[in-house]
Structures are given as C-alpha cells and as structure tokens.
Design a protein around this motif. Structure first.
Motif, short mmCIF file in Angstrom:
data_model
loop_
_atom_site.label_atom_id
_atom_site.label_comp_id
_atom_site.label_asym_id
_atom_site.label_seq_id
_atom_site.Cartn_x
_atom_site.Cartn_y
_atom_site.Cartn_z
N PRO A 86 -3.50 -4.59 10.17
CA PRO A 86 -3.31 -3.15 9.99
C PRO A 86 -3.99 -2.65 8.72
CG PRO A 86 -1.28 -4.33 9.54
CD PRO A 86 -2.24 -5.33 10.10
N ARG A 87 -4.49 -1.42 8.79
CA ARG A 87 -5.17 -0.86 7.63
C ARG A 87 -4.18 -0.42 6.55
NH1 ARG A 87 -9.54 4.04 7.23
NH2 ARG A 87 -9.57 4.08 4.97
N PHE A 88 -3.05 0.15 6.96
CA PHE A 88 -2.06 0.65 5.99
C PHE A 88 -0.87 -0.30 5.96
CE2 PHE A 88 -4.55 4.26 7.35
CZ PHE A 88 -4.95 4.77 6.12
N VAL A 89 -0.51 -0.72 4.76
CA VAL A 89 0.54 -1.71 4.56
C VAL A 89 1.63 -1.09 3.69
CG1 VAL A 89 1.03 -4.01 3.66
CG2 VAL A 89 -1.20 -3.52 4.64
N VAL A 90 2.89 -1.39 4.02
CA VAL A 90 4.02 -0.91 3.22
C VAL A 90 4.38 -1.99 2.21
CG1 VAL A 90 6.43 -0.19 3.29
CG2 VAL A 90 4.86 0.51 5.11
N ARG A 91 4.42 -1.58 0.94
CA ARG A 91 4.77 -2.52 -0.14
C ARG A 91 5.91 -1.94 -0.97
NH1 ARG A 91 -1.27 -3.85 -1.90
NH2 ARG A 91 -1.76 -5.26 -0.20
N MET A 92 6.80 -2.82 -1.38
CA MET A 92 7.91 -2.38 -2.21
C MET A 92 7.38 -2.07 -3.61
SD MET A 92 11.53 -4.23 -2.54
CE MET A 92 12.95 -3.20 -2.68
N ALA A 93 7.74 -0.91 -4.14
CA ALA A 93 7.24 -0.49 -5.44
C ALA A 93 8.36 -0.36 -6.47
CB ALA A 93 6.50 0.83 -5.31
N GLY A 94 9.55 -0.62 -6.10
CA GLY A 94 10.69 -0.50 -7.01
C GLY A 94 11.96 -0.58 -6.19
N HIS A 99 5.58 2.02 -1.29
CA HIS A 99 4.23 2.60 -1.26
C HIS A 99 3.57 2.25 0.07
CE1 HIS A 99 3.50 2.85 -5.88
NE2 HIS A 99 4.30 3.78 -5.44
N VAL A 100 2.80 3.19 0.62
CA VAL A 100 1.95 2.92 1.77
C VAL A 100 0.55 2.77 1.21
CG1 VAL A 100 1.10 3.78 3.96
CG2 VAL A 100 3.45 4.25 3.29
N VAL A 101 -0.01 1.54 1.30
CA VAL A 101 -1.26 1.20 0.63
C VAL A 101 -2.36 0.98 1.66
CG1 VAL A 101 -2.35 -0.48 -0.92
CG2 VAL A 101 0.05 0.10 -1.22
N ASP A 102 -3.53 1.55 1.38
CA ASP A 102 -4.72 1.32 2.21
C ASP A 102 -5.24 -0.08 1.87
OD1 ASP A 102 -7.13 1.29 3.53
OD2 ASP A 102 -7.72 3.28 2.88
N SER A 103 -5.25 -0.97 2.86
CA SER A 103 -5.64 -2.37 2.58
C SER A 103 -7.13 -2.51 2.28
CB SER A 103 -5.24 -3.28 3.74
OG SER A 103 -5.90 -2.87 4.91
N ARG A 104 -7.96 -1.55 2.70
CA ARG A 104 -9.39 -1.63 2.41
C ARG A 104 -9.70 -1.28 0.97
NH1 ARG A 104 -11.74 1.57 7.66
NH2 ARG A 104 -10.93 0.12 9.21
N THR A 105 -9.02 -0.26 0.43
CA THR A 105 -9.33 0.21 -0.91
C THR A 105 -8.29 -0.19 -1.94
OG1 THR A 105 -8.22 2.32 -0.54
CG2 THR A 105 -10.58 2.21 0.00
N LYS A 107 -5.69 1.60 -2.55
CA LYS A 107 -5.13 2.83 -3.09
C LYS A 107 -3.84 3.20 -2.34
CE LYS A 107 -9.42 4.79 -4.72
NZ LYS A 107 -10.31 5.96 -4.68
N VAL A 108 -2.91 3.79 -3.08
CA VAL A 108 -1.66 4.24 -2.50
C VAL A 108 -1.92 5.55 -1.77
CG1 VAL A 108 0.69 4.99 -2.98
CG2 VAL A 108 -0.30 3.11 -4.28
N ARG A 109 -1.61 5.59 -0.48
CA ARG A 109 -1.86 6.80 0.32
C ARG A 109 -0.58 7.61 0.53
NH1 ARG A 109 -6.52 7.12 3.46
NH2 ARG A 109 -5.65 9.18 3.84
N GLY A 110 0.57 7.04 0.19
CA GLY A 110 1.82 7.78 0.33
C GLY A 110 2.98 6.92 -0.17
N PHE A 111 4.15 7.53 -0.26
CA PHE A 111 5.32 6.79 -0.69
C PHE A 111 6.56 7.39 -0.03
CE2 PHE A 111 4.35 10.07 -3.75
CZ PHE A 111 5.55 10.74 -3.89
N ARG A 112 7.56 6.56 0.12
CA ARG A 112 8.84 7.00 0.69
C ARG A 112 9.95 6.21 0.02
NH1 ARG A 112 5.95 10.38 2.18
NH2 ARG A 112 5.57 11.18 4.26
#
Length: 129
Positions: A86-94, A99-105, A107-112
C-alpha cells in the motif's frame, strides 16, 4: 602548447581550460590554468563506465528472473501473486495519535486520533491517488 577545452569531471565539478583563464608566465609563455565549473559542455555526453553498466544489466536480469520464480512458486501452491504494498501507511505518532504516511516520499499526508479513522483516511487517499 595545445589546449584541450573539453571538460574533465572532478567530483561534482568539471575542469575546463579557457583562453581567458591562461595567465602569462614570468618568461612570457602562457601557463594553463584550470577553471572549475558546475556546468557541462553541451558537446560532452555523459556515459556510464562499461563495468558499471554490465553490473546494472546483470542485476536487472536477476531481478526479472526473481520475479518470474516468485510468480511460478505462487502458481504451484495455488495462491495469487501478492500485489504492490500500500502507498499510504498508518503509523503511531504518540499516545492515541496516528499519522497517515506516504510510503514513497515519507511525508505525513494526514493524522487522526483514532486508528480506525486513520485507516479509513489511508484507504480514501489510496483510492484518490
């Protein structure tokens, strides 16, 4: 003394002999002086060393054979070949923050604040792209 105006690569720069860069010597003859520039002559073509090109070609062929062997293996066991990750990966940020992170770049593309909402956002971005 003949001067060669073709650039010679030196690290990130190219050394060129320019007539304006020639300085007179104490006895009246001109001395060659090198000028470093970060531009390449338009007539000079960048080529890869044959040994490096050969190694790249060998790696490319091995990579293709590897993909073929993996596909054959999955065919033997009756499973579908896995697709691209998958291109977008969910990572725990705290704590309770994702964070929803673009795996190609990277960069964080969103957060929830909720993992399920972050996964839904990742799916939505995946469909959009």
């Amino acid at each position: 003394m003949a001067h060669n105006n073709s650039p010679v690569p030196i690290g990130l720069f190219y050394a060129c002999l320019y007539p304006s860069a020639l300085s007179p010597a104490p006895i009246g003859n001109q001395q060659a002086a090198r000028v470093l520039t970060n531009t390449r002559s338009t007539t000079m073509e960048a080529t890869m060393h044959p040994a490096i090109q050969l190694a790249n070609d060998v790696r490319k062929a091995l990579r293709q054979r590897s993909h073929i062997a993996i596909a054959d293996f999955y065919e033997l066991i009756g499973q579908p070949v896995p697709g691209a990750p998958p291109r977008f990966v969910v990572r725990m940020a705290g704590k309770a923050f994702f964070h929803v992170v673009d795996s190609r770049t990277g960069k964080v593309r969103g957060f929830r604040r909720n993992h399920n909402e972050a996964c839904a956002l990742a799916r939505q971005l995946e469909e959009k792209e």
